[in-house]
Design a protein around this motif. Structure first.
Motif, short mmCIF file in Angstrom:
data_model
loop_
_atom_site.label_atom_id
_atom_site.label_comp_id
_atom_site.label_asym_id
_atom_site.label_seq_id
_atom_site.Cartn_x
_atom_site.Cartn_y
_atom_site.Cartn_z
N VAL A 80 0.83 -1.21 0.00
CA VAL A 80 0.00 0.00 0.00
C VAL A 80 0.86 1.26 0.00
CG1 VAL A 80 -1.62 1.38 1.38
CG2 VAL A 80 -2.02 -1.07 1.07
N VAL A 81 1.93 1.27 0.81
CA VAL A 81 2.74 2.49 0.94
C VAL A 81 3.86 2.57 -0.10
CG1 VAL A 81 2.21 2.68 3.38
CG2 VAL A 81 4.30 1.49 2.68
N GLY A 82 3.95 1.56 -0.98
CA GLY A 82 4.90 1.64 -2.08
C GLY A 82 6.29 1.11 -1.79
N ILE A 83 6.47 0.38 -0.70
CA ILE A 83 7.79 -0.17 -0.37
C ILE A 83 8.10 -1.40 -1.22
CG2 ILE A 83 9.15 -1.28 1.45
CD1 ILE A 83 7.81 0.56 3.44
N ILE A 84 7.08 -2.23 -1.48
CA ILE A 84 7.28 -3.40 -2.33
C ILE A 84 6.29 -3.38 -3.49
CG2 ILE A 84 8.18 -4.82 -0.45
CD1 ILE A 84 5.43 -6.17 -0.27
N ASP A 85 6.69 -4.02 -4.57
CA ASP A 85 5.82 -4.12 -5.75
C ASP A 85 4.91 -5.35 -5.60
OD1 ASP A 85 4.74 -3.49 -8.16
OD2 ASP A 85 6.50 -4.05 -9.36
N PHE A 86 3.93 -5.44 -6.46
CA PHE A 86 3.02 -6.59 -6.43
C PHE A 86 2.66 -6.97 -7.86
CE2 PHE A 86 0.82 -2.60 -5.67
CZ PHE A 86 -0.23 -2.60 -6.57
N GLU A 87 2.35 -8.27 -8.04
CA GLU A 87 2.15 -8.81 -9.39
C GLU A 87 0.74 -8.56 -9.93
OE1 GLU A 87 5.25 -10.38 -7.20
OE2 GLU A 87 3.17 -10.91 -6.78
N GLU A 88 -0.25 -8.71 -9.08
CA GLU A 88 -1.63 -8.62 -9.54
C GLU A 88 -2.45 -7.72 -8.63
OE1 GLU A 88 -3.42 -12.47 -10.10
OE2 GLU A 88 -1.47 -13.39 -10.53
N GLY A 89 -3.50 -7.15 -9.21
CA GLY A 89 -4.40 -6.32 -8.43
C GLY A 89 -4.12 -4.84 -8.55
N GLU A 90 -4.92 -4.07 -7.82
CA GLU A 90 -4.80 -2.60 -7.85
C GLU A 90 -4.92 -2.05 -6.43
OE1 GLU A 90 -7.91 -1.13 -10.31
OE2 GLU A 90 -7.12 -1.98 -12.17
N ILE A 91 -4.17 -0.98 -6.18
CA ILE A 91 -4.29 -0.24 -4.93
C ILE A 91 -4.46 1.23 -5.28
CG2 ILE A 91 -3.20 0.42 -2.75
CD1 ILE A 91 -1.61 -2.18 -2.85
N HIS A 92 -5.55 1.84 -4.79
CA HIS A 92 -5.79 3.26 -5.01
C HIS A 92 -5.90 3.97 -3.66
CE1 HIS A 92 -6.95 1.78 -9.00
NE2 HIS A 92 -6.71 3.01 -9.43
N ILE A 93 -5.27 5.12 -3.57
CA ILE A 93 -5.36 5.98 -2.39
C ILE A 93 -5.96 7.31 -2.83
CG2 ILE A 93 -4.07 7.22 -0.60
CD1 ILE A 93 -2.02 4.94 -0.70
#
Length: 249
Positions: free
Chosen positions: A48-61
């Motif tokens: 969520v805070v951008g420290i690690i990347d992720f392969e699938e999905g979406e996060i919106h703030i």
């Protein structure tokens, strides 16, 4: 305020730390994120805070994608890890001014906010000391003040009450309530179920990277303690997992 949709994070070796996770945190929410050690709470928060990347999905703030515009997202949030890593060669006041410079807080606003929060957490007299001389609790208080200094719309905390004395913990809880009354939101992980039950209006329970329960705390508990509900849903998840495994065999 915070929208996590179908989040999946896989580490090297194929281990899924988080699998198809969906959470919605709205303005005014104090949202508790609970689960055993290794359940995927910290991985989710770091994504969520951008420290690690992720392969699938979406996060919106606040309607903004953390992948498309990470700086815009970070400008409206504050993050406090479970073990804050501060610049120990700075004094407390130097560190707070450094953070205020990053967020372009005016001199008058920063002075007023630093005084308010430092007085509340009773560390005003120690702001001139090197952070290296601070106890763990004092470092935690300084990290909290630095997170509040730019008045974030969303505060994200990983085990925020660890290391705080009872008075400081109460001060933080009151500040969390004040933030949310103003239309902001808080998303935090905790092992302390009593705290989550008394403080949160919504919770999510995660096990082995998967969401097993979420929603309004009163609807989920239905008059029972959060501890009993937590143990029940975790036990049911384990039973279902074992049943699925047996069926697959």
């Amino acid at each position: 305020m915070l929208s996590i949709k179908n989040l999946t994070k896989t580490y090297k070796g194929g281990k899924k730390a988080v699998s198809n996770l969906n959470i919605e945190v709205e303005s005014g929410d104090i949202y508790g994120f609970i689960g055993h050690n290794g359940a995927g709470k910290t991985t989710t928060i770091k994504a969520v805070v951008g420290i690690i990347d992720f392969e699938e999905g979406e996060i919106h703030i606040n309607g903004i994608s953390v992948k498309d515009d990470p700086l815009a997202c970070k400008s409206c949030i504050a993050y406090i890890p479970d073990n804050p890593d501060l610049y120990e060669y700075l004094t407390g006041i130097q560190y707070l001014n450094f953070i205020a410079d990053i967020f372009q807080i005016s001199k008058s606003d920063r002075e007023k906010r630093i005084k308010t929060y430092a007085d509340a957490f009773e560390i005003t007299s120690s702001l001139g000391d090197l952070i290296s001389s601070y106890s763990h609790g004092m470092k935690q208080k300084l990290a909290i003040i630095s997170a509040l200094i730019h008045e974030p719309k969303l505060m994200i905390l990983d085990e925020p009450f660890v290391g705080l004395d009872p008075k400081a913990a109460l001060t933080l809880k009151n500040m969390m309530h004040d933030m949310c009354r103003k239309g902001n939101a808080i998303f935090f992980s905790t092992h302390v179920l009593d705290v989550a039950e008394k403080l949160c209006n919504k919770i999510a329970i995660i096990k082995n990277g998967e969401l097993i329960a979420s929603g309004d705390i009163q609807s989920l508990t239905k008059g029972e303690s959060l501890e009993s509900v937590f143990m029940e849903v975790v036990s049911n998840a384990e039973t279902n997992s074992e049943t699925d495994s047996s069926a697959a065999v």
